[in-house]
Design a protein around this motif. Structure first.
Motif, PDB file in Angstrom:
ATOM      1  N   SER A   1       0.815  -1.226   0.000  1.00  0.00           N
ATOM      2  CA  SER A   1       0.000   0.000   0.000  1.00  0.00           C
ATOM      3  C   SER A   1       0.846   1.272   0.000  1.00  0.00           C
ATOM      4  N   ASP A   2       2.152   1.110   0.163  1.00  0.00           N
ATOM      5  CA  ASP A   2       3.037   2.282   0.064  1.00  0.00           C
ATOM      6  C   ASP A   2       3.309   2.667  -1.382  1.00  0.00           C
ATOM      7  N   SER A   3       2.844   1.864  -2.311  1.00  0.00           N
ATOM      8  CA  SER A   3       3.010   2.193  -3.729  1.00  0.00           C
ATOM      9  C   SER A   3       2.295   3.501  -4.033  1.00  0.00           C
ATOM     10  N   ALA A   4       3.051   4.470  -4.509  1.00  0.00           N
ATOM     11  CA  ALA A   4       2.509   5.817  -4.747  1.00  0.00           C
ATOM     12  C   ALA A   4       3.637   6.658  -5.337  1.00  0.00           C
ATOM     13  N   VAL A   5       3.318   7.916  -5.606  1.00  0.00           N
ATOM     14  CA  VAL A   5       4.358   8.865  -6.012  1.00  0.00           C
ATOM     15  C   VAL A   5       4.664   9.748  -4.815  1.00  0.00           C
ATOM     16  N   TYR A   6       5.932   9.941  -4.553  1.00  0.00           N
ATOM     17  CA  TYR A   6       6.380  10.705  -3.405  1.00  0.00           C
ATOM     18  C   TYR A   6       7.044  12.001  -3.884  1.00  0.00           C
TER      19      TYR A   6
END
Lengths: 111, 114
Positions: free
Chosen positions: B84-89
């Motif tokens: 769930s940490d998959s994202a754009v930072y």
């Protein structure tokens, strides 16, 4: 946590027409912002707004753009007339100070 | 004028791995540094920020970032990532005066495989 709402979520418009993007900021926030993000690219600052006035705007904030927040209602971004290059996702944010809370964005497509 | 550089456009890891997302900045004065996360189709969410004091700051969901003046860096780390940490930072910097106008980096897309 605090939520910023944006209406509409999507907007398709013909080039040359006017569009108004609406932002419902966090209720006690004092600073308001608009950002533009083209697909896959970074967030670009457009403008910030405090106490009824524009504080600072970027080069992307063209003459066709305007912002207002009449009587504590929606914080709006108006584009008149729209151009093809205005197609992007527009994010609104609000803050009390440094930490900004972002809305989910309005996806604008100009045809 | 402040600038922000995120050298990695994409990072791919497996669940349970540690990860470091890099951010370097340039600015001569006092600054605030922040990290934001953007899940697909959503707006940015604040993760953490640094202005002064302990150079290691803790954020939500096990994220931390370390400020280094000598390296002009503010790298984001997590010891054990979840899918769930998959994202754009996005890393952001703004000067301590002025009008709360941050400059964002181009973002790092993190993909965590289960």
């Amino acid at each position: 946590g605090p939520k910023v709402l944006q209406i509409p979520s999507h907007q398709i418009i013909d080039m040359g027409q006017m569009v108004t993007l609406n932002c419902d900021p966090v209720s006690n926030h004092l600073y308001f912002y608009w950002y533009k993000q083209i697909l896959g690219q970074q967030m670009e600052f457009l403008v910030n707004f405090y106490n009824g006035k524009v504080m600072e705007k970027s080069k992307l904030f063209k003459d066709q753009f305007s912002v207002e927040r009449p009587d504590g209602s929606y914080f709006t971004l108006k584009i008149q007339p729209t151009a093809l290059e205005d197609s992007a996702v527009y994010f609104c944010a609000s803050s009390l100070g440094d930490t900004q809370y972002f809305g989910p964005g309005t996806r604008l497509l100009v045809l | 004028t402040q600038t922000v550089s995120q050298s990695d456009a994409h990072v791919t890891v497996f669940e349970g791995d540690s990860v470091e997302l890099r951010c370097n900045y340039s600015y001569g004065g006092s600054i605030y540094l922040s990290w934001y996360i953007q899940h697909h189709g959503h707006g940015l969410q604040f993760l953490l920020k640094y202005y002064s004091g302990n150079p290691v700051v803790q954020g939500v969901n096990g994220f931390e970032a370390e400020f280094s003046k000598s390296d002009s860096s503010f790298h984001l780390r997590k010891a054990s990532v979840h899918w769930s940490d998959s994202a754009v930072y996005f890393c952001a910097v703004r000067n301590s005066g002025g009008n709360y106008k941050p400059t964002f980096g181009k973002g790092t897309s993190l993909v965590v495989h289960p």
